[in-house]
Write an enzyme that holds these catalytic residues in place. Structure first.
Site, short mmCIF file in Angstrom:
data_model
loop_
_atom_site.label_atom_id
_atom_site.label_comp_id
_atom_site.label_asym_id
_atom_site.label_seq_id
_atom_site.Cartn_x
_atom_site.Cartn_y
_atom_site.Cartn_z
N SER A 14 0.81 -1.12 0.25
CA SER A 14 0.03 0.02 -0.12
C SER A 14 0.80 1.34 -0.07
CB SER A 14 -1.04 -0.08 0.98
OG SER A 14 -0.22 -0.16 2.32
N ASN A 62 -2.74 -1.53 12.98
CA ASN A 62 -4.24 -1.68 12.89
C ASN A 62 -4.59 -0.56 13.66
OD1 ASN A 62 -4.21 -4.18 11.98
ND2 ASN A 62 -4.96 -5.08 13.52
N HIS A 112 -39.33 22.68 -14.52
CA HIS A 112 -39.56 21.77 -15.65
C HIS A 112 -38.52 22.50 -17.12
CE1 HIS A 112 -42.94 19.78 -13.77
NE2 HIS A 112 -43.38 21.13 -13.50
N SER A 133 -11.99 23.46 -30.07
CA SER A 133 -12.58 22.12 -30.71
C SER A 133 -11.37 21.98 -31.59
CB SER A 133 -13.83 21.93 -31.56
OG SER A 133 -13.93 21.17 -32.57
N LYS A 149 -15.65 26.95 -31.91
CA LYS A 149 -16.02 26.47 -30.78
C LYS A 149 -15.28 27.05 -29.44
CE LYS A 149 -18.43 23.23 -29.93
NZ LYS A 149 -19.46 21.95 -30.10
N GLU A 160 -18.44 21.06 -17.56
CA GLU A 160 -18.80 19.64 -17.98
C GLU A 160 -18.00 18.56 -17.01
OE1 GLU A 160 -20.08 19.95 -22.51
OE2 GLU A 160 -18.00 19.98 -22.25
N TYR A 179 -10.13 -5.74 12.70
CA TYR A 179 -9.44 -5.59 11.47
C TYR A 179 -9.44 -6.30 10.42
CZ TYR A 179 -5.96 -3.77 8.09
OH TYR A 179 -5.37 -3.45 6.93
N GLN A 222 -7.88 -2.02 3.86
CA GLN A 222 -6.85 -1.30 3.19
C GLN A 222 -7.75 -0.35 1.74
OE1 GLN A 222 -2.72 -2.58 2.74
NE2 GLN A 222 -3.21 -2.78 0.70
N LYS A 254 -8.72 3.43 0.89
CA LYS A 254 -8.09 4.67 0.69
C LYS A 254 -7.99 5.27 -0.67
CE LYS A 254 -4.85 3.19 4.37
NZ LYS A 254 -5.78 1.80 4.61
N1 ARG Z 1 -1.83 -1.13 4.94
C1 ARG Z 1 -2.71 -1.58 5.89
C2 ARG Z 1 -4.17 -0.87 5.73
O1 ARG Z 1 -4.04 0.19 4.93
C3 ARG Z 1 -2.15 -1.16 7.29
C4 ARG Z 1 -2.51 -2.17 8.20
C5 ARG Z 1 -1.88 -3.44 8.04
N2 ARG Z 1 -2.41 -4.11 9.19
C6 ARG Z 1 -2.32 -5.56 9.15
N3 ARG Z 1 -2.52 -6.01 10.07
N4 ARG Z 1 -1.79 -6.19 8.38
O2 ARG Z 1 -5.07 -1.15 6.14
#
Ligand code: ARG
Length: 443
Positions: free
Chosen positions: A22, A109, A155, A276, A282, A289, A316, A321, A324
């Site tokens: 990540s 976590n 309308h 355009s 144009k 838009e 968790y 993850q 995000k």
């Molecule tokens: N990259 C993980 C997330 O965004 C971080 C937490 C990871 N925790 C774990 N127990 N693997 O959730």
């Protein structure tokens, strides 16, 4: 280097690495991660959980890392799994053994729960600022246009006359509600999950009140299982963003219509238009838009997280993850849209004569003729029918109600006198609508 290598013997498959990592997107909250770690380290030192001197070294090391990232001296890259691993590894590389004490009494976590909350809170505060700037622009347009008459629509058909101030005043209400919604979200969000550990707290004597205060939270969260598995605050923020974008999209749609050759109520400045490749004449309202078009991805982020969270057992799960990337995309999209809308409004030309001319045709004062007759003692339903006849007459003559002669008026209803013209002028129609919230009542 993995944070969890000890238990493993086999190599991680390449695709597994890529699927799991990540860092490529959570690097965005390096600052929040470091801020959280500094508060945690200070607390560990104060509580005597780690030596005070180590805590000081950790804090100094983290501050230096933060500075180096901001100065571009340290690039967040490489094969670290996530931003948490990256920062911890960098810290240990810089300060040695004390760096290895930072993660005492903490799990990724609660760390990630904290980082995402801090990041969302920063974004939210920033968004309130951008909306306030947009609201200032709307205030300026409103105070300049209390007497700029234009048709109001239902309308998408001309209905009754109003003012540009009244029309934009409606958007001001929407964006004011957006600000107030953000403040509500913030109040509920502002509890600190740090100290929840993996989900069951820890055996160390953590001072959660201290870290919560240090990080600007009102209090620590109450249940450690909920702390690491709650993403409600993010869902709420995404809903707030979706609503803001929906408001921007509606305004964009109106601007697009008003900017057409048929309307010409406004002229979007060159800076917010594009041309355009084939048609030399144009000038397209692309930014409006795109704001309208990007509404889909903002709604998508909300929907995506709702679905991700739907079947998750406590506590968790790695599914989280997935909170995000789309959320970040929505935050960027809405932030840019608010800023661009503000600039587009500021630089837009308002063609007031066109608006006023448009308000004068299309029988926008037909209701006012009926109301005039009511004042002369005619029941409203009867008046409604008589004005219908007058409109037919106008259509035959291809003119507005104001253009009928007094004889023509009286041929349909002899209760009409010379004072009709004043009674149905654009100014009277608008100014007499003084009901609370109506265009004639605008201060
Ligand atoms: N990259 C993980 C997330 O965004 C971080 C937490 C990871 N925790 C774990 N127990 N693997 O959730």
């Amino acid at each position: 280097m993995k944070l969890w290598g000890g238990r493993f013997t086999g190599e991680t498959d390449q695709l597994v690495e890529a699927f799991n990592e990540s860092l490529s997107f959570d690097r965005r909250f390096y600052k929040q991660d470091i801020t959280g770690s500094i508060a945690h380290a200070r607390m560990l030192g104060r509580q005597g959980i780690i030596p005070e001197d180590d805590a000081r070294k950790i804090v100094a090391g983290l501050e230096e890392i933060l500075k180096d990232i901001e100065d571009g001296k340290l690039k967040i890259e490489g094969d670290a799994e996530d931003i948490h691993s990256f920062i911890e590894a960098e810290l240990t590389q810089r300060i040695g053994e004390p760096g290895k004490r930072l993660h005492t009494g903490r799990s990724r976590n609660d760390q990630v729960a904290l980082d995402m909350k801090l990041y969302t809170r920063d974004e939210l505060d920033d968004m309130i600022g951008h909306l306030e700037t947009l609201l200032q622009e709307l205030d300026a347009i409103i105070s300049d246009n209390k007497k700029t008459y234009m048709p109001g629509f239902t309308h998408l058909q001309k209905a009754q006359p109003t003012t540009l101030a009244h029309h934009m005043g409606a958007y001001r209400e929407m964006f004011r509600r957006d600000v107030s919604r953000l403040k509500d979200t913030r109040a509920r969000l502002n509890e600190c999950p740090l100290g929840a550990g993996a989900f069951a707290g820890t055996t160390y004597p953590l001072d959660r009140e201290f870290t919560a205060r240090e990080l600007g939270f009102d209090r620590p969260t109450a249940n450690s299982m909920d702390s690491v598995s709650d993403r409600d605050y993010l869902l709420e923020y995404l809903f707030d963003l979706a609503t803001i974008q929906m408001h921007l999209s509606r305004l964009s749609e109106e601007i697009i219509i008003w900017n057409t050759n048929e309307y010409r109520f406004v002229t979007i400045s060159d800076a917010y238009s594009t041309g355009s490749s084939i048609m030399p004449q144009k000038k397209n309202p692309d930014i409006a838009e795109l704001i309208r078009g990007k509404t889909g991805r903002v709604y998508g982020a909300l929907q995506s997280l709702l679905v991700t969270m739907k079947g998750l057992p406590l506590a968790y799960n790695k599914d989280m993850q997935e909170d995000k990337e789309m959320a970040f995309d929505a935050m960027d999209t809405v932030r840019h849209s608010v800023i661009l809308m503000t600039g587009m409004l500021k630089s837009m030309q308002w063609n007031k004569e066109r608006m006023e001319a448009s308000a004068k045709n299309g029988f926008t004062n037909a209701t006012d003729v009926a109301d005039y007759l009511v004042r002369k003692g005619v029941p409203f339903r009867t008046a409604h029918g008589l004005v219908g006849e007058l409109v037919l007459l106008c259509e035959k003559k291809n003119c507005a109600l104001d253009d009928l002669s007094i004889e023509e008026f009286r041929s349909v209803c002899d209760k009409i006198d010379g004072d009709i013209y004043d009674a149905i002028s654009l100014e009277t129609c608008v100014n007499n609508r003084k009901t609370l919230g109506a265009p004639g009542a605008m201060e």
